[in-house]
Design a protein around this motif. Sequence first.
Motif, PDB file in Angstrom:
ATOM      1  N   MET A   1      -8.206   9.097  43.171  1.00  0.00           N
ATOM      2  CA  MET A   1      -8.063   9.712  44.484  1.00  0.00           C
ATOM      3  C   MET A   1      -8.028  11.237  44.404  1.00  0.00           C
ATOM      4  O   MET A   1      -7.880  11.909  45.420  1.00  0.00           O
ATOM      5  CB  MET A   1      -6.778   9.210  45.154  1.00  0.00           C
ATOM      6  CG  MET A   1      -6.742   7.719  45.401  1.00  0.00           C
ATOM      7  SD  MET A   1      -7.923   7.164  46.644  1.00  0.00           S
ATOM      8  CE  MET A   1      -7.206   7.849  48.133  1.00  0.00           C
ATOM      9  N   GLY A   2      -8.167  11.772  43.204  1.00  0.00           N
ATOM     10  CA  GLY A   2      -8.168  13.219  43.001  1.00  0.00           C
ATOM     11  C   GLY A   2      -8.759  13.545  41.650  1.00  0.00           C
ATOM     12  O   GLY A   2      -9.408  12.709  41.010  1.00  0.00           O
ATOM     13  N   ASP A   3      -8.537  14.745  41.176  1.00  0.00           N
ATOM     14  CA  ASP A   3      -9.038  15.185  39.881  1.00  0.00           C
ATOM     15  C   ASP A   3      -8.410  14.330  38.776  1.00  0.00           C
ATOM     16  O   ASP A   3      -7.181  14.273  38.658  1.00  0.00           O
ATOM     17  CB  ASP A   3      -8.681  16.660  39.675  1.00  0.00           C
ATOM     18  CG  ASP A   3      -9.338  17.245  38.436  1.00  0.00           C
ATOM     19  OD1 ASP A   3      -9.741  16.465  37.538  1.00  0.00           O
ATOM     20  OD2 ASP A   3      -9.431  18.480  38.338  1.00  0.00           O
ATOM     21  N   PRO A   4      -9.227  13.663  37.946  1.00  0.00           N
ATOM     22  CA  PRO A   4      -8.671  12.829  36.872  1.00  0.00           C
ATOM     23  C   PRO A   4      -7.772  13.583  35.901  1.00  0.00           C
ATOM     24  O   PRO A   4      -6.978  12.953  35.181  1.00  0.00           O
ATOM     25  CB  PRO A   4      -9.924  12.295  36.166  1.00  0.00           C
ATOM     26  CG  PRO A   4     -10.986  12.329  37.207  1.00  0.00           C
ATOM     27  CD  PRO A   4     -10.691  13.549  38.035  1.00  0.00           C
TER      28      PRO A   4
ATOM     29  N   LEU B   1      -2.258   9.070  44.989  1.00  0.00           N
ATOM     30  CA  LEU B   1      -2.989  10.091  45.723  1.00  0.00           C
ATOM     31  C   LEU B   1      -3.181  11.324  44.844  1.00  0.00           C
ATOM     32  O   LEU B   1      -2.665  11.412  43.732  1.00  0.00           O
ATOM     33  CB  LEU B   1      -2.247  10.451  47.006  1.00  0.00           C
ATOM     34  CG  LEU B   1      -2.049   9.300  48.010  1.00  0.00           C
ATOM     35  CD1 LEU B   1      -1.484   9.837  49.327  1.00  0.00           C
ATOM     36  CD2 LEU B   1      -3.345   8.540  48.264  1.00  0.00           C
ATOM     37  N   SER B   2      -3.961  12.277  45.337  1.00  0.00           N
ATOM     38  CA  SER B   2      -4.346  13.452  44.551  1.00  0.00           C
ATOM     39  C   SER B   2      -3.128  14.137  43.941  1.00  0.00           C
ATOM     40  O   SER B   2      -2.125  14.391  44.613  1.00  0.00           O
ATOM     41  CB  SER B   2      -5.100  14.437  45.448  1.00  0.00           C
ATOM     42  OG  SER B   2      -5.495  15.569  44.710  1.00  0.00           O
ATOM     43  N   GLY B   3      -3.230  14.424  42.638  1.00  0.00           N
ATOM     44  CA  GLY B   3      -2.138  15.069  41.930  1.00  0.00           C
ATOM     45  C   GLY B   3      -0.927  14.178  41.750  1.00  0.00           C
ATOM     46  O   GLY B   3       0.151  14.660  41.378  1.00  0.00           O
ATOM     47  N   ASP B   4      -1.112  12.883  41.984  1.00  0.00           N
ATOM     48  CA  ASP B   4      -0.010  11.917  41.912  1.00  0.00           C
ATOM     49  C   ASP B   4       1.138  12.287  42.848  1.00  0.00           C
ATOM     50  O   ASP B   4       2.318  12.002  42.577  1.00  0.00           O
ATOM     51  CB  ASP B   4       0.514  11.788  40.475  1.00  0.00           C
ATOM     52  CG  ASP B   4      -0.439  11.022  39.577  1.00  0.00           C
ATOM     53  OD1 ASP B   4      -1.449  10.515  40.095  1.00  0.00           O
ATOM     54  OD2 ASP B   4      -0.164  10.932  38.370  1.00  0.00           O
ATOM     55  N   SER B   5       0.797  12.925  43.970  1.00  0.00           N
ATOM     56  CA  SER B   5       1.826  13.343  44.918  1.00  0.00           C
ATOM     57  C   SER B   5       2.507  12.144  45.579  1.00  0.00           C
ATOM     58  O   SER B   5       3.682  12.217  45.947  1.00  0.00           O
ATOM     59  CB  SER B   5       1.218  14.252  45.992  1.00  0.00           C
ATOM     60  OG  SER B   5       0.117  13.614  46.626  1.00  0.00           O
TER      61      SER B   5
ATOM     62  N   LEU C   1       5.932   5.745  47.904  1.00  0.00           N
ATOM     63  CA  LEU C   1       6.813   6.507  47.024  1.00  0.00           C
ATOM     64  C   LEU C   1       6.332   7.949  46.910  1.00  0.00           C
ATOM     65  O   LEU C   1       5.139   8.196  46.724  1.00  0.00           O
ATOM     66  CB  LEU C   1       6.859   5.869  45.639  1.00  0.00           C
ATOM     67  CG  LEU C   1       7.367   4.431  45.594  1.00  0.00           C
ATOM     68  CD1 LEU C   1       6.565   3.613  44.602  1.00  0.00           C
ATOM     69  CD2 LEU C   1       8.832   4.394  45.236  1.00  0.00           C
ATOM     70  N   LYS C   2       7.274   8.905  47.008  1.00  0.00           N
ATOM     71  CA  LYS C   2       6.954  10.334  46.895  1.00  0.00           C
ATOM     72  C   LYS C   2       7.379  10.851  45.534  1.00  0.00           C
ATOM     73  O   LYS C   2       8.491  10.579  45.063  1.00  0.00           O
ATOM     74  CB  LYS C   2       7.685  11.121  47.990  1.00  0.00           C
ATOM     75  CG  LYS C   2       7.419  12.620  47.961  1.00  0.00           C
ATOM     76  CD  LYS C   2       6.010  12.933  48.414  1.00  0.00           C
ATOM     77  CE  LYS C   2       5.769  14.442  48.519  1.00  0.00           C
ATOM     78  NZ  LYS C   2       5.620  15.088  47.191  1.00  0.00           N
ATOM     79  N   ARG C   3       6.483  11.591  44.901  1.00  0.00           N
ATOM     80  CA  ARG C   3       6.791  12.167  43.589  1.00  0.00           C
ATOM     81  C   ARG C   3       7.794  13.304  43.739  1.00  0.00           C
ATOM     82  O   ARG C   3       7.727  14.110  44.674  1.00  0.00           O
ATOM     83  CB  ARG C   3       5.507  12.673  42.945  1.00  0.00           C
ATOM     84  CG  ARG C   3       5.680  13.187  41.521  1.00  0.00           C
ATOM     85  CD  ARG C   3       4.348  13.609  40.956  1.00  0.00           C
ATOM     86  NE  ARG C   3       4.460  14.166  39.615  1.00  0.00           N
ATOM     87  CZ  ARG C   3       3.444  14.668  38.919  1.00  0.00           C
ATOM     88  NH1 ARG C   3       2.228  14.667  39.455  1.00  0.00           N
ATOM     89  NH2 ARG C   3       3.630  15.146  37.709  1.00  0.00           N
ATOM     90  N   ILE C   4       8.733  13.372  42.787  1.00  0.00           N
ATOM     91  CA  ILE C   4       9.741  14.426  42.787  1.00  0.00           C
ATOM     92  C   ILE C   4       9.258  15.580  41.912  1.00  0.00           C
ATOM     93  O   ILE C   4       9.236  15.479  40.669  1.00  0.00           O
ATOM     94  CB  ILE C   4      11.086  13.900  42.270  1.00  0.00           C
ATOM     95  CG1 ILE C   4      11.570  12.734  43.144  1.00  0.00           C
ATOM     96  CG2 ILE C   4      12.129  15.014  42.257  1.00  0.00           C
ATOM     97  CD1 ILE C   4      12.838  12.089  42.632  1.00  0.00           C
ATOM     98  N   GLY C   5       8.834  16.662  42.542  1.00  0.00           N
ATOM     99  CA  GLY C   5       8.382  17.849  41.822  1.00  0.00           C
ATOM    100  C   GLY C   5       7.270  17.553  40.843  1.00  0.00           C
ATOM    101  O   GLY C   5       6.319  16.833  41.151  1.00  0.00           O
ATOM    102  N   ASP C   6       7.399  18.090  39.635  1.00  0.00           N
ATOM    103  CA  ASP C   6       6.403  17.855  38.585  1.00  0.00           C
ATOM    104  C   ASP C   6       6.831  16.760  37.615  1.00  0.00           C
ATOM    105  O   ASP C   6       6.227  16.599  36.556  1.00  0.00           O
ATOM    106  CB  ASP C   6       6.168  19.156  37.801  1.00  0.00           C
ATOM    107  CG  ASP C   6       5.493  20.222  38.658  1.00  0.00           C
ATOM    108  OD1 ASP C   6       4.711  19.847  39.560  1.00  0.00           O
ATOM    109  OD2 ASP C   6       5.766  21.414  38.441  1.00  0.00           O
TER     110      ASP C   6
END
Length: 406
Positions: free
Chosen positions: A61-64, A94-98, A160-165
Amino acid sequence: MRKTAILVILILVSCTVFATEKEEKKEKKDKNFSIIPLPAIAYNPTGGWLLGVAPGASWFMGDPVNTSISSGLGTLIYTTKKQFLFTAKTNVFLSGDSWNLLGDWRYFISSQPTYGLGTGPQSGKPVGTGVEYEDGLFTQPIPDAQMMEFNYLRFHETVLKRIGDTRYFVGVGYHLDIHSKIQDNLLDLEAEQPVVTSHYGYQTLNGFSTDKYTLSGLSFNALLDSRDNAINPYSGRYAFANIRINPEFLGSNKSSSVLWLEYRDYLHVDKNRPRHLIGFWTYGWFVTSGQVPYMDLPAVGWDQFGRSGRAYTQGRFRGEDLLYGEVEYRFPLQKTKETFGGVVFVNTTTASNRDADIQLFKYLDYAYGAGLRIMINKKSRANLSLDYAFGKYGAHGFYFGINEVF
């Protein structure tokens, strides 16, 4: 049965070669999406011959570089025992694993044997936890499977929402399970000595309907996913916690709560061949408050992708509490190439029957087996998996699918 298994393997391998050639052509046009239209051809005692399609897909869904691979698995199957099985299961980043989106949709017109609550021999399971159906007379153990027919609708979606990096995610979900048109084939209340099944006894004892019930609720979730590839991991860890609240005002027949805890890990045997590893998988599933209808109780084989409990039929072990563990040794079969691989595995399940004094770990029901892996997409690491497993009580089974079991 052995000839049947060999025939199925030959058909699947030939179809895989065709699918792989088609896949390579498609990748030239679209490098970020691939689909494998795998036919489903199999046999088991519960369903008879199973015919249909079981497509698998993988995409980004985004840059591999900074986005994990997403995957989807589906089935559309009809069996010679007049069962219709539809499933769609997704794990999307989703993009950037966001964000991470988990989906599990199912619709079954099906039949399935049940074996009461708890692990261990049938002789140790009083059917219906000893329901008194007449003054001084209680239900007795049933030594064989108790066949049931039913329709089943499942709609599970978790966001689920990713927490920061970090690789930690938190989120919420909605879960709906409806069992309807239930026929308890072994039940016979009019017999001279009534035959009371586990399903009827449990439902009656806990004040549930015996022909239809609904479980509807919200969940709160926490996830750690540091795997390098979600469909065929070589490294990383996976830990997932889900507490599901099922209130009556959302449609549940009775209020309840259920807890799911899961952990997976992967240890390298040869650092130069990342595919050569030992994988560990365990989960615990517990009714933490209230009462849950019989078919919605924790049961082996009812995880999101239905991969636990190889050797046993889905739902073979069921209880208010269930713990499952599996270890799998994965190894390449070629010195330098990754096309063919093998696995050997062992798993075990323990489940409770609180009213019959069957606690967790009183019985451990194990299984073991081996399998073949054929890598049909080197970019996504998608595997065709073919396994044969043996368990206790004469259980055994042949399994095939796409991607690793865990």
